[in-house]
Design a protein around this motif. Structure first.
Motif, PDB file in Angstrom:
ATOM      1  N   ALA A 146      -0.937  -5.573  -5.685  1.00  0.00           N
ATOM      2  CA  ALA A 146      -0.342  -4.353  -4.868  1.00  0.00           C
ATOM      3  C   ALA A 146       1.053  -3.985  -5.508  1.00  0.00           C
ATOM      4  CB  ALA A 146      -0.086  -5.066  -3.487  1.00  0.00           C
ATOM      5  N   ARG A 147       1.546  -2.936  -5.227  1.00  0.00           N
ATOM      6  CA  ARG A 147       2.893  -2.504  -5.453  1.00  0.00           C
ATOM      7  C   ARG A 147       3.683  -3.047  -4.382  1.00  0.00           C
ATOM      8  NH1 ARG A 147       4.565   3.577  -6.001  1.00  0.00           N
ATOM      9  NH2 ARG A 147       2.925   3.355  -7.770  1.00  0.00           N
ATOM     10  N   VAL A 148       4.911  -3.738  -4.515  1.00  0.00           N
ATOM     11  CA  VAL A 148       5.832  -4.393  -3.568  1.00  0.00           C
ATOM     12  C   VAL A 148       6.965  -3.758  -3.413  1.00  0.00           C
ATOM     13  CG1 VAL A 148       6.840  -6.685  -3.072  1.00  0.00           C
ATOM     14  CG2 VAL A 148       4.298  -6.676  -3.784  1.00  0.00           C
ATOM     15  N   TYR A 149       7.330  -3.766  -2.027  1.00  0.00           N
ATOM     16  CA  TYR A 149       8.769  -3.116  -1.825  1.00  0.00           C
ATOM     17  C   TYR A 149       9.361  -4.051  -0.661  1.00  0.00           C
ATOM     18  CZ  TYR A 149      12.466  -0.469   0.119  1.00  0.00           C
ATOM     19  OH  TYR A 149      13.798  -0.149   0.603  1.00  0.00           O
ATOM     20  N   THR A 171     -12.031   2.674   5.000  1.00  0.00           N
ATOM     21  CA  THR A 171     -13.097   2.022   3.906  1.00  0.00           C
ATOM     22  C   THR A 171     -12.109   2.233   2.418  1.00  0.00           C
ATOM     23  OG1 THR A 171     -13.852   4.323   3.547  1.00  0.00           O
ATOM     24  CG2 THR A 171     -15.242   2.707   5.049  1.00  0.00           C
ATOM     25  N   GLY A 172     -10.834   2.847   2.515  1.00  0.00           N
ATOM     26  CA  GLY A 172     -10.275   3.105   1.324  1.00  0.00           C
ATOM     27  C   GLY A 172      -9.289   1.879   1.339  1.00  0.00           C
ATOM     28  N   PRO A 173      -8.120   1.986   0.522  1.00  0.00           N
ATOM     29  CA  PRO A 173      -7.283   0.872   0.176  1.00  0.00           C
ATOM     30  C   PRO A 173      -6.586   0.599   1.524  1.00  0.00           C
ATOM     31  CG  PRO A 173      -6.615   2.890  -0.934  1.00  0.00           C
ATOM     32  CD  PRO A 173      -7.822   3.121  -0.477  1.00  0.00           C
ATOM     33  N   ILE A 174      -5.858  -0.471   1.589  1.00  0.00           N
ATOM     34  CA  ILE A 174      -5.014  -1.145   2.687  1.00  0.00           C
ATOM     35  C   ILE A 174      -3.611  -1.397   2.323  1.00  0.00           C
ATOM     36  CG2 ILE A 174      -4.746  -3.052   4.157  1.00  0.00           C
ATOM     37  CD1 ILE A 174      -8.009  -2.948   4.634  1.00  0.00           C
ATOM     38  N   ASP A 228      -8.021  -7.260  -3.874  1.00  0.00           N
ATOM     39  CA  ASP A 228      -8.937  -6.004  -4.196  1.00  0.00           C
ATOM     40  C   ASP A 228      -8.963  -4.957  -3.105  1.00  0.00           C
ATOM     41  OD1 ASP A 228      -9.806  -7.554  -6.313  1.00  0.00           O
ATOM     42  OD2 ASP A 228     -11.567  -8.488  -5.387  1.00  0.00           O
ATOM     43  N   ARG A 229      -8.303  -5.226  -2.023  1.00  0.00           N
ATOM     44  CA  ARG A 229      -8.189  -4.587  -0.889  1.00  0.00           C
ATOM     45  C   ARG A 229      -6.815  -3.925  -0.522  1.00  0.00           C
ATOM     46  NH1 ARG A 229     -11.939  -3.474   2.934  1.00  0.00           N
ATOM     47  NH2 ARG A 229     -10.560  -1.660   2.997  1.00  0.00           N
ATOM     48  N   ILE A 230      -5.754  -4.786  -0.687  1.00  0.00           N
ATOM     49  CA  ILE A 230      -4.425  -4.373  -0.239  1.00  0.00           C
ATOM     50  C   ILE A 230      -3.770  -3.834  -1.623  1.00  0.00           C
ATOM     51  CG2 ILE A 230      -2.027  -5.277   0.543  1.00  0.00           C
ATOM     52  CD1 ILE A 230      -3.494  -7.159   2.140  1.00  0.00           C
ATOM     53  N   ALA A 231      -3.228  -2.590  -1.462  1.00  0.00           N
ATOM     54  CA  ALA A 231      -2.778  -1.894  -2.693  1.00  0.00           C
ATOM     55  C   ALA A 231      -1.370  -1.674  -2.579  1.00  0.00           C
ATOM     56  CB  ALA A 231      -3.341  -0.621  -2.824  1.00  0.00           C
ATOM     57  N   GLU A 273       6.715   6.560   1.575  1.00  0.00           N
ATOM     58  CA  GLU A 273       6.679   6.965   0.208  1.00  0.00           C
ATOM     59  C   GLU A 273       5.724   5.953  -0.414  1.00  0.00           C
ATOM     60  OE1 GLU A 273      10.570   7.075  -1.184  1.00  0.00           O
ATOM     61  OE2 GLU A 273      10.751   9.086  -0.925  1.00  0.00           O
ATOM     62  N   LEU A 274       5.995   4.650  -0.318  1.00  0.00           N
ATOM     63  CA  LEU A 274       5.244   3.536  -0.733  1.00  0.00           C
ATOM     64  C   LEU A 274       3.594   3.582  -0.655  1.00  0.00           C
ATOM     65  CD1 LEU A 274       4.933   0.794  -2.193  1.00  0.00           C
ATOM     66  CD2 LEU A 274       5.149  -0.256   0.191  1.00  0.00           C
ATOM     67  N   PHE A 275       3.392   3.862   0.818  1.00  0.00           N
ATOM     68  CA  PHE A 275       1.989   4.139   1.339  1.00  0.00           C
ATOM     69  C   PHE A 275       1.453   5.474   0.645  1.00  0.00           C
ATOM     70  CE2 PHE A 275       2.419   1.224   5.187  1.00  0.00           C
ATOM     71  CZ  PHE A 275       2.380   0.160   4.136  1.00  0.00           C
ATOM     72  N   GLY A 276       2.176   6.668   0.506  1.00  0.00           N
ATOM     73  CA  GLY A 276       1.756   7.798   0.015  1.00  0.00           C
ATOM     74  C   GLY A 276       1.229   7.921  -1.251  1.00  0.00           C
ATOM     75  N   GLU A 277       2.077   6.942  -2.170  1.00  0.00           N
ATOM     76  CA  GLU A 277       1.804   6.585  -3.368  1.00  0.00           C
ATOM     77  C   GLU A 277       0.383   5.802  -3.831  1.00  0.00           C
ATOM     78  OE1 GLU A 277       5.607   5.983  -5.085  1.00  0.00           O
ATOM     79  OE2 GLU A 277       6.341   7.991  -4.953  1.00  0.00           O
ATOM     80  N   THR A 278       0.421   4.913  -2.870  1.00  0.00           N
ATOM     81  CA  THR A 278      -0.598   3.923  -3.328  1.00  0.00           C
ATOM     82  C   THR A 278      -1.951   4.018  -2.561  1.00  0.00           C
ATOM     83  OG1 THR A 278       0.614   2.557  -1.719  1.00  0.00           O
ATOM     84  CG2 THR A 278       1.268   2.350  -3.847  1.00  0.00           C
ATOM     85  N   LEU A 279      -1.817   4.487  -1.417  1.00  0.00           N
ATOM     86  CA  LEU A 279      -3.071   4.374  -0.227  1.00  0.00           C
ATOM     87  C   LEU A 279      -3.710   6.076  -0.267  1.00  0.00           C
ATOM     88  CD1 LEU A 279      -1.890   2.516   2.763  1.00  0.00           C
ATOM     89  CD2 LEU A 279      -2.728   1.621   0.639  1.00  0.00           C
ATOM     90  N   ARG A 280      -3.232   7.097  -0.681  1.00  0.00           N
ATOM     91  CA  ARG A 280      -4.061   8.254  -0.704  1.00  0.00           C
ATOM     92  C   ARG A 280      -4.676   8.550  -2.110  1.00  0.00           C
ATOM     93  NH1 ARG A 280      -2.736  11.470   3.343  1.00  0.00           N
ATOM     94  NH2 ARG A 280      -1.105  10.698   4.815  1.00  0.00           N
TER      95      ARG A 280
END
Length: 243
Positions: free
Chosen positions: A170-173, A116-119, A140-143, A236-243
């Motif tokens: 979203a942040r992009v890598y 239910t959180g960011p994706i 609105d959902r993909i971070a 790192e990307l997901f840890g900084e944006t999805l948590r």
């Protein structure tokens, strides 16, 4: 543990593999893993399990479901004339617009599973552009969105992912193969310009010495050190944006 599911989409039913997070790192965030050109197989499931172990719900959908049944293929499929022709036809038939439409059902599946959180979205090879397209279509959902050895991210095609940069929040890598005919320096520069002009938080990184496909373990060009670097950047990307 993998759960095989069937997702109802606007165009039919897509098979997919769903993984739930395990352990103390579990979150309410999800990840869509967009496959490479060779379809669903154990190598991708192993990558999804690694993301699930990091705490995320993970969905690995079959982007070629409209062409089913097909394959299975391995990563030597382009070396065989019969499978090369079949794969190229499927790649051309699976448009960005199709995958964009599918994104709603993919996100709904993750949400129903508990994400239910960011994706986040991550794609490899042909899936790299799908991750960027999804980020633009569902801001609105993909971070976070990541592409590794993604091809044609800034081509002359009317549905090239770089053209939708203005819709990405979203942040992009983007991890580029050192030499990749499907994503040459001119395209890299064009994508960077589009993201910069759109104000997207982004990084493009050149994996010097890595060949297209280096991050996926069953590729003949798989590189252990390069794959480890890719995992470090992705987590790192997901840890900084999805948590």
């Amino acid at each position: 543990m993998r759960q095989d599911v069937e997702i109802k989409t606007a165009d039919g039913a897509a098979s997919a593999a769903l993984f739930a997070p395990a352990g103390p790192n579990a979150t309410l965030s999800g990840v869509i893993l967009y496959m490479d050109a060779f379809g669903l197989r154990p190598a991708l499931y192993g990558m999804a399990e690694k993301l699930a172990d990091a705490g995320y719900f993970v969905l690995v959908p079959d982007l070629f479901y409209r062409s089913a049944p097909y394959g299975p293929f391995d990563t030597t499929a382009f070396s065989n004339e019969t499978t090369r022709v079949q794969l190229r036809a499927m790649l051309q038939a699976t448009t960005q617009a199709m995958t964009e439409r599918d994104g709603a059902a993919f996100i709904e599946t993750l949400t129903a599973a508990g994400a239910t959180g960011p994706i986040g979205a991550v794609g490899y090879c042909f899936g790299g552009g799908r991750a960027l397209t999804a980020a633009a279509a569902y801001p609105d959902r993909i971070a976070a969105a990541a592409s590794f050895h993604g091809g044609n991210l800034a081509s002359d095609a009317p549905d090239s992912p770089h053209l939708s940069a203005g819709s990405i929040r979203a942040r992009v890598y983007v991890g580029e193969a050192g030499v990749d005919a499907s994503f040459p320096p001119a395209q890299s520069a064009k994508l960077a310009e589009a993201l910069r002009e759109a104000g997207v938080d982004h990084i493009l990184e050149n994996y010097v010495g890595m060949a297209h496909g280096w991050a996926v373990s069953d590729h003949g060009v798989y590189d252990e050190a390069g794959a480890a670097r890719h995992w470090k950047r992705l987590l790192e990307l997901f840890g900084e944006t999805l948590r």
